[in-house]
Design a protein around this motif. Structure first.
Motif, short mmCIF file in Angstrom:
data_model
loop_
_atom_site.label_atom_id
_atom_site.label_comp_id
_atom_site.label_asym_id
_atom_site.label_seq_id
_atom_site.Cartn_x
_atom_site.Cartn_y
_atom_site.Cartn_z
N TRP A 268 0.92 -1.07 -0.10
CA TRP A 268 -0.04 0.09 0.09
C TRP A 268 0.86 0.95 0.01
O TRP A 268 1.87 1.12 0.75
N ASN A 286 -4.44 8.05 -1.08
CA ASN A 286 -5.23 6.67 -0.80
C ASN A 286 -5.39 6.60 0.80
O ASN A 286 -6.13 5.71 1.10
N ASP A 289 -8.90 5.02 2.61
CA ASP A 289 -9.51 3.57 1.89
C ASP A 289 -9.77 2.61 2.85
O ASP A 289 -9.03 2.65 4.10
N GLU A 290 -10.20 1.64 2.44
CA GLU A 290 -10.21 0.47 3.41
C GLU A 290 -8.99 -0.11 4.05
O GLU A 290 -9.20 -0.38 5.52
N ASN A 368 -6.22 -4.92 0.06
CA ASN A 368 -6.21 -4.45 -1.15
C ASN A 368 -5.81 -5.64 -2.56
O ASN A 368 -5.49 -5.27 -3.47
N ARG A 499 -6.67 12.42 4.61
CA ARG A 499 -7.11 12.56 3.26
C ARG A 499 -7.43 14.05 3.12
O ARG A 499 -6.86 14.29 1.99
#
Length: 508
Positions: A268, A286, A289-290, A368, A499
């Motif tokens: 990641w 990113n 994100d999860e 991911n 973010r």
């Protein structure tokens, strides 16, 4: 204030006449001297491609250069050992050192103001290289120039350890090379092998596997180790904490700390950009994100079982905590091994410490779809040349750049003060291979298996993010991660806050 060399041209003619002549006339005199900036002087004796190597090295004899560097062991060692360079070239070099944030500020002002008080700059890859890349000379202009001496081992990517030239020399484009690898700090695991062996039987009874460190040891295992030691302490046993984080006030290393965990899980990264080149327009981050939210939860869980001073420990302080015997494991930069092995100051010396790769990603934590790797990052300090300087000063600076990164200089630094070489050829020099095993007179060599043979190689190495606003990015990460692990925000809130601020920083 100008530096005056012993053989300055105005000492050979009346000072008034020198001032009347001016620099251009002085140059016309052949080997003349011109004061050109803060403590600097340049002289030149023209050479041709067919000139001898001695003539090429001495073509700027009488010149004075200034190198602004971080207060790292190589800079201290080279500063104390400049005579060989002076004997080779006749060039004097003043090496100024300071803490990285101060160096960054001074270098940045010099570069952006169009000045050249510092001809040579320490180019710490992302904090200095990423924001100021356009202000450094293109070193490709000097490599293979027949009128300059060249290093017999070369200056191309193959001369350095894997990924090193990309880490500090390549920013945003491969058309320009802004720095040669000068020193390196690569993350690896330091752990108390004596304590691991002592407590492994009890650990295995509770967790079902041995307490040991290999290339397959995961971040989930690190959590288990830290949890185990914390419970022993709670039961009254005199044992250290198992782990500690670098979450103090040094924003860059705080970012590197959590980056290792993030990258280990599916590789990641913060942005969808080329990690080796970076980007001036990185696009949306990113964060949020999860994967990032889930891994921030794991980072918080690890903080909860680690040393309670996480928020006060920068890299240097954390190493002191380890030396004091207060933690059994740290992920640290390999240049610190020399201090760990100093029996006068470290309770972890004397064969108690072992070195291994950074922890691997835990497969069940990957969200991911990527692979689990031993996420490893670094600070590759390069040496670059201020592009504001005159052509002659840049050429003179090039001589120091290639000398300071030569095989023999790096070997002397490694042997003298525990340096961290960047050239592959150093590994073949006398005693270096043997020094990788105990007993050793080069303690940093104990980390070479974990660092040079494994961690710096793809797919484990993460070089970025190289973005113009790198330092502002680090500060955002530090602030929001500190809030999270101190319980002020939830992991999802922290990731969303990162973010929003990072996207705003990059005009998204």
């Amino acid at each position: 204030m100008f530096y005056v060399p012993k053989n300055a041209i105005y000492k050979r003619i009346p000072r008034r006449r020198f001032l009347e002549l001016g620099g251009g006339v002085a140059t016309a005199l052949g080997a003349g001297s011109i004061a050109v900036g803060l403590s600097s002087v340049v002289t030149r004796s023209p050479v041709q491609a067919a000139s001898s190597d001695d003539g090429k090295w001495k073509q700027y004899s009488g010149t004075k250069l200034v190198f602004m560097s971080e207060n790292t062991p190589p800079s201290f060692a080279i500063r104390e050992n400049l005579k060989p360079f002076y004997d080779l070239t006749g060039i004097e070099v003043e090496i100024l050192t300071d803490d990285l944030p101060v160096v960054q500020q001074k270098v940045g002002i010099d570069l952006r103001s169009g000045q050249a008080d510092f001809h040579l700059n320490y180019v710490q890859d992302k904090p200095i290289g990423a924001p100021f890349a356009d202000y450094f000379a293109n070193l490709n202009d000097f490599v293979n120039d027949d009128t300059l001496p060249q290093d017999p081992d070369g200056m191309g990517a193959d001369a350095w350890f894997e990924n090193f030239l990309d880490a500090c020399g390549t920013m945003y484009t491969r058309d320009r090379l802004i720095a040669f690898p000068y020193d390196s700090a690569v993350a690896c695991t330091f752990y108390r092998q004596d304590l691991f062996e002592q407590h492994s039987p009890d650990f295995e009874k509770e967790y079902g596997y041995r307490m040991e460190f290999t290339n397959d040891t995961t971040w989930k295992n690190v959590y288990d180790f830290a949890d185990f030691f914390k419970k022993l302490r709670a039961s009254g046993q005199d044992v250290p904490y198992g782990y500690a984080q670098h979450q103090g006030s040094f924003a860059w290393t705080a970012q590197l700390d959590i980056q290792r965990l993030m990258f280990a899980h599916g590789r990641w990264t913060e942005f969808n950009i080329d990690d080796k080149l970076g980007s001036k327009e990185p696009g949306p981050t990113n964060w949020g994100d999860e994967s990032s939210v889930f891994l921030m939860e794991k980072w918080k869980e690890l903080a909860d079982v680690a040393h309670p001073d996480n928020l006060a420990n920068d890299t240097l302080q954390l190493n002191t905590v380890y030396q004091a015997g207060q933690i059994a494991m740290q992920v640290q930069y390999h240049e610190f091994a020399a201090s760990i092995e100093d029996e006068n100051t470290s309770r972890a010396a004397g064969g108690k410490t072992a070195y291994a790769a950074c922890p691997k990603g835990e497969a069940s934590w990957i969200k991911n779809g990527g692979e689990a790797v031993n996420g490893t990052n670094c600070g590759i300090g390069g040496i670059g040349i201020n592009n504001n300087a005159s052509d002659d000063l840049k050429r003179a600076a090039y001589l120091f750049a290639i000398w300071s990164t030569s095989k023999n200089t790096q070997y002397n630094v490694l042997k003298g003060v525990g340096g961290t070489p960047t050239r592959k050829a150093v590994m073949d020099m006398p005693g270096v291979k043997e020094a990788r095993q105990r007993p050793t007179d080069m303690p940093n060599a104990l980390t070479f298996d974990a660092v040079y043979d494994y961690g710096i190689r793809d797919p484990h190495f993460v070089l970025g993010p190289k973005i113009p606003e790198a330092n502002e990015y680090y500060q955002i990460i530090l602030t929001e991660v500190q809030k999270c692990i101190s319980g002020q925000t939830e992991p999802a809130e922290a990731c969303e806050a990162i973010r929003d601020q990072v996207d705003d920083l990059n005009d998204i």
